[in-house]
Design an enzyme around this catalytic site. Structure first.
Site, PDB file in Angstrom:
ATOM      1  N   GLN A  47     -25.419  69.488  45.305  1.00 45.88           N
ATOM      2  CA  GLN A  47     -25.971  68.155  45.550  1.00 45.88           C
ATOM      3  C   GLN A  47     -25.821  67.278  44.318  1.00 45.88           C
ATOM      4  O   GLN A  47     -25.380  66.125  44.402  1.00 45.88           O
ATOM      5  CB  GLN A  47     -27.464  68.280  45.913  1.00 45.88           C
ATOM      6  CG  GLN A  47     -28.166  66.956  46.100  1.00 45.88           C
ATOM      7  CD  GLN A  47     -27.634  66.193  47.300  1.00 45.88           C
ATOM      8  OE1 GLN A  47     -27.585  66.716  48.390  1.00 45.88           O
ATOM      9  NE2 GLN A  47     -27.226  64.951  47.093  1.00 45.88           N
ATOM     10  N   ARG A  85     -27.087  79.593  51.140  1.00 40.82           N
ATOM     11  CA  ARG A  85     -28.332  78.828  51.023  1.00 40.82           C
ATOM     12  C   ARG A  85     -29.470  79.812  51.273  1.00 40.82           C
ATOM     13  O   ARG A  85     -29.728  80.195  52.430  1.00 40.82           O
ATOM     14  CB  ARG A  85     -28.356  77.672  52.030  1.00 40.82           C
ATOM     15  CG  ARG A  85     -29.702  76.990  52.099  1.00 40.82           C
ATOM     16  CD  ARG A  85     -29.682  75.671  52.841  1.00 40.82           C
ATOM     17  NE  ARG A  85     -29.088  74.623  52.027  1.00 40.82           N
ATOM     18  CZ  ARG A  85     -29.172  73.318  52.290  1.00 40.82           C
ATOM     19  NH1 ARG A  85     -29.814  72.904  53.359  1.00 40.82           N
ATOM     20  NH2 ARG A  85     -28.614  72.429  51.497  1.00 40.82           N
TER      21      ARG A  85
HETATM   22  N1   CP Z   1     -28.915  67.239  50.939  1.00 45.20           N
HETATM   23  C1   CP Z   1     -28.751  68.396  51.611  1.00 45.20           C
HETATM   24  O1   CP Z   1     -28.494  69.465  51.033  1.00 45.20           O
HETATM   25  O2   CP Z   1     -28.870  68.272  52.955  1.00 45.20           O
HETATM   26  P1   CP Z   1     -28.903  69.433  54.035  1.00 45.20           P
HETATM   27  O3   CP Z   1     -30.181  70.179  53.862  1.00 45.20           O
HETATM   28  O4   CP Z   1     -28.825  68.726  55.349  1.00 45.20           O
HETATM   29  O5   CP Z   1     -27.714  70.339  53.809  1.00 45.20           O
HETATM   30  N1  NVA Z   2     -35.781  69.701  48.068  1.00 46.11           N
HETATM   31  C1  NVA Z   2     -35.210  69.708  49.385  1.00 46.11           C
HETATM   32  C2  NVA Z   2     -33.753  69.415  49.363  1.00 46.11           C
HETATM   33  C3  NVA Z   2     -33.111  69.343  50.703  1.00 46.11           C
HETATM   34  C4  NVA Z   2     -31.645  69.126  50.641  1.00 46.11           C
HETATM   35  C5  NVA Z   2     -35.464  71.045  50.058  1.00 46.11           C
HETATM   36  O1  NVA Z   2     -35.392  72.088  49.390  1.00 46.11           O
HETATM   37  O2  NVA Z   2     -35.735  71.057  51.243  1.00 46.11           O
END
Ligand code: CP
Ligand code: NVA
Length: 313
Positions: free
Chosen positions: A131, A101
């Protein structure tokens, strides 16, 4: 080497295969209890996470594997002491699978370029494919099909989840309408819209970007929204963004425009009173916690598919 960097690179048949595997894993998790025994998943995080971290880590454990949580802030990469290519080469000597991430999508692409093991995009500022695989699984579970449905996305259009939804829906034949404010800062990136439109031509779906919330929501089978303040957005932008996004808030009046049995979805985290009202988030139409649960099943399927050649049993 098959990676999961963007749904743009995944043919519709591969998406369908992983969704079917996720259904099978959900129905009979015990069948997969040793499927990745002895395998290690490395999880690199530059941003916060509840769902992605816990579901991947639990998923690896439940299939007999092991997951390592690695905070980018404590790595030589995060502190500027080591580059992406060398990091990718080193971790490939230790682990079987990497998920990351990261903020910068280009950095993720580079990581995959130099890695000799599969790499999974666990969210970048640009996209969030894991997601959307869970979202597609959830929609099919609830509606019994994907092709021909109408999905309305309301709110921040220049957003990772929006981009992945555009690609995932277009590939699987779901008509998608994005209702967002005008302007580059709030609209989906033009190259994503172009790519989605091209996939939609193949699947028979339609893609529409509109600045009228009602036009997006009308007769929708699924109403979807995401945070107005994604992880990478500076807190100082809150007031301006609330003002811009308010007309796109998913509230009871907006839900009334959608089909009577429309689902409400949000990838979470969600803030009641911002991108949707509490009334909508906590309504019987809301499937957000089933959607969150399906991250676990889909992530198991993604790991199994990417490790396919090496899976035992
Ligand atoms: N929806 C999602 O990716 O949640 P997190 O940021 O908690 O991983
Ligand atoms: N668009 C949001 C998604 C979180 C899962 C973000 O990048 O924070």
């Amino acid at each position: 080497m098959l990676h999961l960097i963007s749904l743009q690179d995944w043919p519709a048949e591969l998406i369908a295969e992983v969704l079917a595997l996720a259904d099978a894993v959900k129905q009979r998790p015990q069948r997969y209890a040793r499927s990745i025994a002895g395998r290690t998943l490395l999880m690199i995080f530059e941003k916060p996470s509840l769902r992605t971290r816990i579901s991947f880590e639990t998923g690896a454990t439940q299939m007999g594997g092991h997951a390592i949580y690695y905070d980018m802030g404590t790595s030589p990469l995060g502190t500027g002491k080591e580059n992406v290519a060398d990091t990718a080469r080193v971790i490939s000597r230790y682990v079987d699978l990497v998920m990351a991430r990261l903020c910068d999508h280009a950095q993720l692409v580079e990581l995959a370029r130099y890695a000799t093991v599969p790499v999974i995009n666990a969210l970048t500022n640009y996209s969030h494919p894991t997601q959307v695989l869970a979202d597609l699984m959830t929609i099919r579970e609830k509606k019994g099909r994907l092709a021909g449905l109408q999905l309305a996305y309301l709110g921040d259009g220049n957003n990772n989840v929006t981009h992945s939804l555009l690609l995932g829906c277009a590939k699987m034949g779901i008509n998608i309408r994005v209702g967002c404010p005008a302007g580059r800062a709030y609209s989906p990136r033009p190259e994503v819209v172009r790519a989605a439109a091209a996939f939609a031509r193949q699947s028979g779906a339609q893609v529409l970007i509109t600045h009228r919330a009602a036009e997006a929501a009308r007769d929708a089978d699924v109403v979807y929204t995401d945070s107005w303040m994604s992880y990478h957005i500076a807190p100082a932008k809150l007031r301006e963004r609330v003002r811009r996004f308010q007309p796109y808030q998913v509230n009871a009046a907006l839900m009334k425009l959608a089909a009577p049995d429309a689902l409400f979805m949000n990838c979470l985290p969600a803030l009641r009173g911002y991108e949707q009202t509490a009334e909508v988030l906590d309504s019987p139409q809301s499937v957000v916690f089933d959607e969150a649960e399906n991250r676990l099943h889909v992530h198991k399927a993604i790991m199994l598919r990417l490790l396919k050649e090496n899976v035992r049993g």
